[in-house]
Design a protein around this motif. Structure first.
Motif, short mmCIF file in Angstrom:
data_model
loop_
_atom_site.label_atom_id
_atom_site.label_comp_id
_atom_site.label_asym_id
_atom_site.label_seq_id
_atom_site.Cartn_x
_atom_site.Cartn_y
_atom_site.Cartn_z
N ASP A 34 0.84 -1.19 0.00
CA ASP A 34 0.00 0.00 0.00
C ASP A 34 0.88 1.25 0.00
N ASN A 35 0.29 2.45 -0.15
CA ASN A 35 1.00 3.74 -0.13
C ASN A 35 2.18 3.72 -1.08
N GLY A 36 1.94 3.25 -2.31
CA GLY A 36 3.06 3.15 -3.25
C GLY A 36 2.95 4.18 -4.36
N THR A 37 3.89 4.12 -5.29
CA THR A 37 3.90 5.07 -6.41
C THR A 37 3.50 4.39 -7.72
N GLY A 38 3.20 3.09 -7.71
CA GLY A 38 2.87 2.42 -8.96
C GLY A 38 4.06 1.75 -9.60
N LYS A 39 5.13 1.53 -8.83
CA LYS A 39 6.31 0.82 -9.38
C LYS A 39 6.03 -0.67 -9.35
N ILE A 40 6.38 -1.38 -10.42
CA ILE A 40 6.18 -2.83 -10.45
C ILE A 40 7.51 -3.48 -10.81
N THR A 41 7.95 -4.45 -9.97
CA THR A 41 9.23 -5.12 -10.19
C THR A 41 8.99 -6.61 -10.37
N VAL A 42 9.58 -7.20 -11.40
CA VAL A 42 9.43 -8.63 -11.66
C VAL A 42 10.81 -9.27 -11.60
N ASN A 43 10.99 -10.24 -10.66
CA ASN A 43 12.27 -10.95 -10.52
C ASN A 43 13.43 -9.97 -10.37
N GLY A 44 13.15 -8.82 -9.72
CA GLY A 44 14.19 -7.82 -9.51
C GLY A 44 14.40 -6.87 -10.67
N ILE A 45 13.63 -7.03 -11.76
CA ILE A 45 13.80 -6.18 -12.94
C ILE A 45 12.52 -5.37 -13.14
N ASP A 46 12.66 -4.14 -13.58
CA ASP A 46 11.50 -3.29 -13.82
C ASP A 46 10.69 -3.82 -14.99
N ILE A 47 9.35 -3.62 -14.98
CA ILE A 47 8.51 -4.26 -16.01
C ILE A 47 8.83 -3.74 -17.40
N LEU A 48 9.30 -2.49 -17.48
CA LEU A 48 9.61 -1.95 -18.81
C LEU A 48 10.72 -2.76 -19.49
N HIS A 49 11.66 -3.28 -18.67
CA HIS A 49 12.75 -4.07 -19.24
C HIS A 49 12.39 -5.54 -19.35
N TYR A 50 11.55 -6.02 -18.38
CA TYR A 50 11.23 -7.46 -18.40
C TYR A 50 10.21 -7.79 -19.47
N PHE A 51 9.19 -6.89 -19.65
CA PHE A 51 8.14 -7.13 -20.65
C PHE A 51 8.22 -6.04 -21.71
N PRO A 52 9.05 -6.23 -22.75
CA PRO A 52 9.12 -5.18 -23.78
C PRO A 52 7.83 -5.03 -24.58
N VAL A 53 6.94 -6.04 -24.56
CA VAL A 53 5.74 -5.98 -25.38
C VAL A 53 4.64 -5.25 -24.63
N LEU A 54 3.91 -4.36 -25.33
CA LEU A 54 2.87 -3.55 -24.70
C LEU A 54 1.75 -4.40 -24.12
N GLN A 55 1.39 -5.51 -24.86
CA GLN A 55 0.25 -6.32 -24.43
C GLN A 55 0.46 -6.89 -23.04
N ASP A 56 1.71 -7.35 -22.74
CA ASP A 56 1.98 -7.95 -21.43
C ASP A 56 1.85 -6.91 -20.32
N ARG A 57 2.37 -5.68 -20.60
CA ARG A 57 2.28 -4.64 -19.57
C ARG A 57 0.84 -4.24 -19.33
N GLU A 58 0.04 -4.26 -20.42
CA GLU A 58 -1.38 -3.96 -20.27
C GLU A 58 -2.04 -4.98 -19.34
N GLN A 59 -1.65 -6.27 -19.53
CA GLN A 59 -2.23 -7.32 -18.71
C GLN A 59 -1.84 -7.14 -17.24
N LEU A 60 -0.58 -6.72 -16.98
CA LEU A 60 -0.15 -6.53 -15.60
C LEU A 60 -0.95 -5.43 -14.93
N LEU A 61 -1.23 -4.35 -15.69
CA LEU A 61 -1.92 -3.22 -15.09
C LEU A 61 -3.43 -3.38 -15.09
#
Lengths: 352, 215
Positions: A243-270
């Motif tokens: 709770d009380n976060g800024t909307g940062k999402i980390t997967v296996n220690g890597i930021d989602i922008l680097h882990y999921f380069p495809v837009l569709q996957d990031r859409e699914q996460l959000l």
């Protein structure tokens, strides 16, 4: 006809009671019951317990103690149960000593089914007669139709009907019976025969919210968080939503922008966050393994939706369920069949 | 584990998921009784999982995802999706160019939203009536037949894609050609609209055989 291919094994269990004429006589079953009771008393004496208050659980424990078996198949181990559970209920012989059958519809082949249909139709006729009488008295059709909650009850399934009638019922017969019942229920004065109809309808659990929602946990610093697990195809994911976060999402220690380069996957996460309108309010840390890129995204989506249940009201949990966010996707890769190149593709057809 | 061979992995009692946020924010004053019954049914039955292409965000459109899937070759969804987004971008750029060059009174008529153009173009390409082969007495006749909504949408999308793939110069990129075709279809011009008109004329010509249809 409903060919239930994608149901569980429990539903497809063969109804042994309805298959063919009886294999054990009534006298045989009575003898088995006497032997069972005697054996129960002997067992209680052996174990040193009171024969009067010896329950089925005590019997199971005693047998497991006296005859320990290392066999893997549970059904092959020694068993002592009441004969009515071991020998399934079966029809007794339907004809007397002179060979004359008891029931008048015996020679139709499906006596219980036809007698049931006749009974139901009689009820229908009585309801119609009652209706006609009311019209004759008041010259107005009473519209006291409080709609029976169709969503809260269901008709008996074909297998349950077979168990009730103790004889095989075909798909066509079953659908005809259900149509007749629906016709009966549709009449305005069907409340008279409510008791008869209730014999054939079962209550469905009102809400499909059988899942328990875990309460929020608090870590050091007082920030609320909750965990969730999800899976899709071969991918397994765990998500921790803070709770009380800024909307940062980390997967296996890597930021989602680097882990999921495809837009569709990031859409699914959000997706779960966007659905609840809580995009910038939560932080997420997830671990995922197995599967491909889309399967991992789906697994994390399910895990985060399950974790968000603890932050949200019950109504919103129901909305999430109806949006399909909380169901595990059962679709997996179909196996390859022998004689074919793939799951569906056949080998090239050659004329010679 | 049961391995169903033909039918879907879901039990037939599973219902389709409803993803749009607005349908859950409506208060209980919904007009139809049917909607209330639907709500009650949904509360009791299990619901299928939402597919990965569907999402509640503003950017996911079922028509666009269907079109992307049809454009996709050998499962390369990444490429198909990037082509689609580039097409929409090119449409927007072309329309903006036109907008800035046009005089004041015509600026209102020029449509800049690529989604609106896409939907309108698809609608203009949809045929109303189709032909089906019916064999009677040894001869096969082309009989005019009404089409379902799904079939109309499928034909429109298929014609657009085949048109772009075949009649395009080797050096032109797919987004450019697609955006060209979509803009022409939006204005009721272009080869796809012509194909639709040809189909309608054929159906009108074969009107005499309409009574062969038995459904």
């Amino acid at each position: 006809t409903l060919r239930l291919i994608c149901t569980t094994t429990a539903v497809q269990r063969k109804n042994v009671g309805a298959s063919g004429p009886e294999k054990y006589t009534e006298a045989f079953i009575k003898k088995q019951i006497e032997e069972f009771n005697l054996g129960k008393r002997h067992l209680a004496n052996m174990m040193g317990e009171d024969p009067e208050t010896f329950t089925q659980e005590d019997i199971d424990r005693a047998i497991a103690y006296l005859f320990p078996s290392g066999l893997f198949d549970k059904q092959a181990r020694p068993l002592m149960k009441h004969p009515t559970e071991v020998f399934p209920e079966q029809r007794k012989i339907q004809w007397g000593e002179d060979g004359r059958p008891f029931h008048f519809l015996f020679y139709t082949g499906k006596q219980s089914y036809y007698s049931l249909m006749h009974e139901t139709y009689e009820k229908l006729l009585t309801v119609q007669k009652h209706q006609d009488q009311l019209i004759a008295q008041d010259s107005s059709i009473p519209l006291q139709k409080e709609k029976r909650n169709l969503a809260g009850s269901r008709w008996l399934t074909k297998i349950e009907l077979e168990e009730m009638l103790l004889e095989k019922v075909s798909d066509d017969d079953y659908s005809r019976f259900i149509q007749l019942l629906q016709k009966l229920v549709a009449l305005p004065c069907a409340d008279i025969e409510e008791k008869y109809i209730q014999k054939f309808s079962k209550e469905v659990p009102v809400q499909l919210q059988k899942v328990v929602i875990e309460p929020l946990q608090y870590d050091e610093q007082g920030v609320a968080f909750s965990t969730g697990e999800g899976q899709r195809k071969t991918a397994r994911a765990t998500a921790v939503v803070y709770d009380n976060g800024t909307g940062k999402i980390t997967v296996n220690g890597i930021d989602i922008l680097h882990y999921f380069p495809v837009l569709q996957d990031r859409e699914q996460l959000l997706f779960p966050f966007q659905f609840l309108g809580r995009i910038g309010k939560h932080d997420m840390v997830c671990t995922v393994s197995g599967g491909g890129r889309s399967a991992q995204a789906g697994a994390i989506r399910l895990a985060s939706a399950k974790a968000l249940r603890s932050f949200v009201t019950e109504k919103e949990v129901e909305f999430m369920r109806q949006a399909g966010l909380l169901t595990v996707d059962p679709r997996v890769k179909e196996r390859k069949k022998p004689g074919q190149e793939g799951p569906r593709r056949k080998f090239t057809w050659k004329k010679r | 584990r049961i391995m169903p061979v033909r039918w879907s992995r879901y039990n037939p009692s599973y219902l389709e998921p409803e993803v749009k946020k607005e349908s859950y924010q409506k208060p209980l004053e919904e007009l139809t009784e049917e909607e209330r019954e639907q709500m009650e049914l949904k509360a009791v039955r299990p619901i299928k999982a939402a597919p990965p292409t569907l999402s509640s965000s503003v950017f996911s459109d079922p028509m666009i995802s269907k079109f992307t899937n049809m454009m996709m070759k050998s499962g390369n969804k990444v490429l198909a999706r990037s082509l689609m987004s580039q097409t929409l971008e090119t449409i927007k750029r072309k329309q903006l160019e036109k907008y800035h060059k046009a005089p004041e009174n015509e600026k209102v008529t020029i449509e800049c939203n690529p989604y609106v153009i896409f939907h309108q173009a698809l609608k203009n390409c949809q045929p109303i009536i189709g032909l089906s082969n019916i064999t009677k007495g040894g001869k096969t006749y082309q009989v005019p037949v009404p089409l379902t909504d799904n079939r109309k949408r499928f034909l429109a999308m298929k014609w657009l894609i085949t048109e772009c793939r075949e009649h395009k110069h080797r050096r032109t990129m797919m987004p450019e050609k697609l955006s060209q075709e979509l803009l022409l279809a939006f204005n009721n011009e272009g080869p796809v609209i012509k194909k639709k008109h040809v189909l309608h004329k054929m159906a009108e010509a074969n009107r005499a055989y309409a009574h062969f249809r038995w459904w």
